[in-house]
Motif scaffolding. Structure first.
Motif, PDB file in Angstrom:
ATOM      1  N   MET A   1       0.893  -1.118  -0.002  1.00 44.57           N
ATOM      2  CA  MET A   1      -0.053   0.022   0.066  1.00 44.57           C
ATOM      3  C   MET A   1       0.967   1.242  -0.053  1.00 44.57           C
ATOM      4  O   MET A   1       2.001   1.228   0.144  1.00 44.57           O
TER       5      MET A   1
ATOM      6  N   GLY B   1      -5.286  -0.026  -7.278  1.00 43.08           N
ATOM      7  CA  GLY B   1      -4.361  -0.839  -6.527  1.00 43.08           C
ATOM      8  C   GLY B   1      -4.038  -2.059  -6.989  1.00 43.08           C
ATOM      9  O   GLY B   1      -4.348  -2.157  -8.607  1.00 43.08           O
TER      10      GLY B   1
ATOM     11  N   THR C   1      -7.323  -5.199  -6.769  1.00 35.64           N
ATOM     12  CA  THR C   1      -8.522  -4.874  -7.338  1.00 35.64           C
ATOM     13  C   THR C   1      -9.073  -5.241  -8.680  1.00 35.64           C
ATOM     14  O   THR C   1      -9.997  -5.800  -8.897  1.00 35.64           O
TER      15      THR C   1
ATOM     16  N   PHE D   1      -4.389  -9.250   0.276  1.00 36.29           N
ATOM     17  CA  PHE D   1      -4.941  -8.272   1.191  1.00 36.29           C
ATOM     18  C   PHE D   1      -4.302  -8.216   2.680  1.00 36.29           C
ATOM     19  O   PHE D   1      -4.047  -7.378   3.268  1.00 36.29           O
TER      20      PHE D   1
ATOM     21  N   ASP E   1      -0.866  -7.098   2.661  1.00 30.74           N
ATOM     22  CA  ASP E   1      -0.539  -6.057   2.280  1.00 30.74           C
ATOM     23  C   ASP E   1      -1.122  -4.996   3.590  1.00 30.74           C
ATOM     24  O   ASP E   1      -0.261  -3.799   3.642  1.00 30.74           O
ATOM     25  N   GLN E   2      -2.120  -5.460   4.244  1.00 31.26           N
ATOM     26  CA  GLN E   2      -2.747  -4.298   5.004  1.00 31.26           C
ATOM     27  C   GLN E   2      -3.035  -4.843   6.430  1.00 31.26           C
ATOM     28  O   GLN E   2      -3.918  -4.310   7.028  1.00 31.26           O
TER      29      GLN E   2
ATOM     30  N   VAL F   1     -12.894  -2.991   0.978  1.00 30.61           N
ATOM     31  CA  VAL F   1     -11.353  -2.706   1.285  1.00 30.61           C
ATOM     32  C   VAL F   1     -10.944  -1.143   0.730  1.00 30.61           C
ATOM     33  O   VAL F   1     -10.416  -0.523   1.337  1.00 30.61           O
TER      34      VAL F   1
ATOM     35  N   GLU G   1      -8.934  -0.278  -1.786  1.00 27.05           N
ATOM     36  CA  GLU G   1      -7.466  -0.476  -1.867  1.00 27.05           C
ATOM     37  C   GLU G   1      -6.846   0.630  -2.432  1.00 27.05           C
ATOM     38  O   GLU G   1      -7.423   1.463  -3.327  1.00 27.05           O
TER      39      GLU G   1
END
Length: 426
Positions: free
Chosen positions: A1, A98, A101, A148, A151-152, A209, A211
């Motif tokens: 991200m 992103g 997505t 995801f 990443d997050q 999300v 993103e």
């Protein structure tokens, strides 16, 4: 991200989040991945475990076991390649929407279209081709969706968020079969329902999300080193990665071999008629789902608290081994119910901790989607491998379903031992 650097005008790219950057658990990531998993996995298993065998039985009843194994074999090859290629492309994707997505939305649309194609197929070759395309699009959802979590989600929250993900995964795992069983009398309608649910998976997850853009990610030029890093199985610092992959593959295969052939087990081993088969598929799937949901909610936070991933996974392997062994002692219908209850406990524990374990054995966060896609072959790949293993056992034993149960129990135990051999994770 990406995040905004206070000392510069352009965004600074970060592959993942550290504990200090995330005081609170990002619940929305758990919800997005859990709902996304429910909407791709539920339809997939409703078809793979129930409607696909029923369709094959209609078209070519004399060779049903061999045709199911053929479909599974072809799908496994496609799924393996798709996980690596699409995962690698996702890791490299620079877009305003992103990295993940665009892929999960494309996978949902393609999965919808190809499952309708499979529904319309009336010959074995056409079914094989349509099923392979469906696998490719399905894996465009799977690997990027799992990324995801890397990443997050900061490491200290991964057990909890993995539990939320597992909640949706478990409902999809078993609820899809319950839903599929309702359409045994109308297979075509069931396929259309499953395709429509698949269409929602990527868009719903993407909306939750939201993103951030990945345009700040450094652009990589195509070189041999980049190709090896992004599109080849991990080579360096990957011992624990492969122990996790094969350990989890064996645990999953132990259950999917039974689930993939449960319609034939109920008819040819338990000796139930069509009405009884439909009833028991629903009962078994509901039991698997309820016990797995209860354990999936609790096992992830407990794993975070005791700071261990391996011990819960090994406990899961033991429960699965006991559950799948029970029908070997009798072909009475109650043994399949006992299998559903006990194996469900094991799979609930497994699913809750599974993704947290995956994230902690990744060789390189820059190739998270590709490597998580490969690790996810332990889940999606075993859905394909299970019927192949089951067909091999049934064929080798002269058409007997009895040996499925003790062999699958051993597979689960060996898988648990492989996970315990991992050194970098407690």
């Amino acid at each position: 991200m990406s995040t905004q650097d206070t000392t510069a005008s352009k965004p600074v790219w970060h592959d993942t989040i550290e504990d200090a950057q995330q005081p609170k658990a990002p619940i929305k990531i758990g919800l997005a991945t859990g709902i996304g998993a429910l909407l791709w996995l539920g339809p997939y298993l409703g078809v793979n475990a129930v409607l696909l065998p029923a369709k094959v039985q209609q078209i070519i009843p004399a060779d049903k076991a061999q045709v199911v194994a053929l479909l599974a074999s072809a799908a496994m090859i496609v799924a393996t390649l798709a996980n690596i290629i699409i995962g690698g492309l996702s890791d490299l994707t620079r877009s305003r929407w992103g990295r993940r997505t665009p892929w999960i939305i494309a996978g949902s649309v393609g999965g919808f279209a190809t499952l309708l194609w499979f529904n319309a197929a009336s010959t074995v070759p056409m079914m094989v081709v349509a099923w392979c395309f469906y696998q490719a699009f399905l894996n465009a959802i799977v690997a990027p969706l799992l990324a995801f979590l890397q990443d997050q989600v900061a490491p200290k929250h991964r057990g909890t968020i993995s539990s939320i993900y597992a909640f949706g995964y478990v409902i999809g795992q078993y609820g899809g079969q319950v839903l599929g069983a309702q359409f045994l009398g109308s297979i075509g309608t069931g396929m259309i329902v499953m395709a429509s649910l698949t269409l929602l998976a990527g868009p719903v997850a993407a909306v939750i999300v939201r993103e951030p853009s990945s345009t700040a990610m450094p652009k990589k030029h195509f070189t041999l080193e980049m190709f090896v890093q992004n599109f080849i199985f991990p080579i360096h610092h990957a011992r624990d990665f492969y122990l996790a992959l094969f350990g989890k593959m064996l645990i999953n295969t132990a259950t999917t071999a039974i689930m993939g052939y449960q319609l034939y087990i109920l008819s040819d081993y338990i000796m139930l008629g069509k009405g009884g088969q439909q009833t028991y598929v629903s009962i078994i799937s509901t039991l698997l789902m309820i016990t797995a949901i209860i354990m999936s909610i609790t096992a992830g936070p407990i794993s975070d608290k005791i700071k261990s991933r391996k011990i819960p996974v090994f406990a899961a392997a033991l429960f699965v081994a006991v559950g799948v062994a029970i029908p070997a002692f009798s072909n009475a219908a109650w043994t399949m119910i006992a299998y559903g209850a006990i194996a469900g406990v094991g799979m609930g524990i497994f699913f809750a901790v599974d993704q947290a374990l995956n994230l902690e054995v990744l060789p390189d966060p820059q190739t998270a989607a590709k490597d998580l896609g490969i690790l996810n072959l332990a889940n999606t790949g075993s859905q394909i491998l299970g019927p192949i293993v089951a067909a091999a056992i049934v064929t080798a034993t002269g058409g007997s379903y009895y040996w499925l149960f003790p062999i699958c129990a051993v597979l689960s135990l060996v898988g648990g031992l492989l996970v315990m051999m991992i050194k970098s994770v407690k």
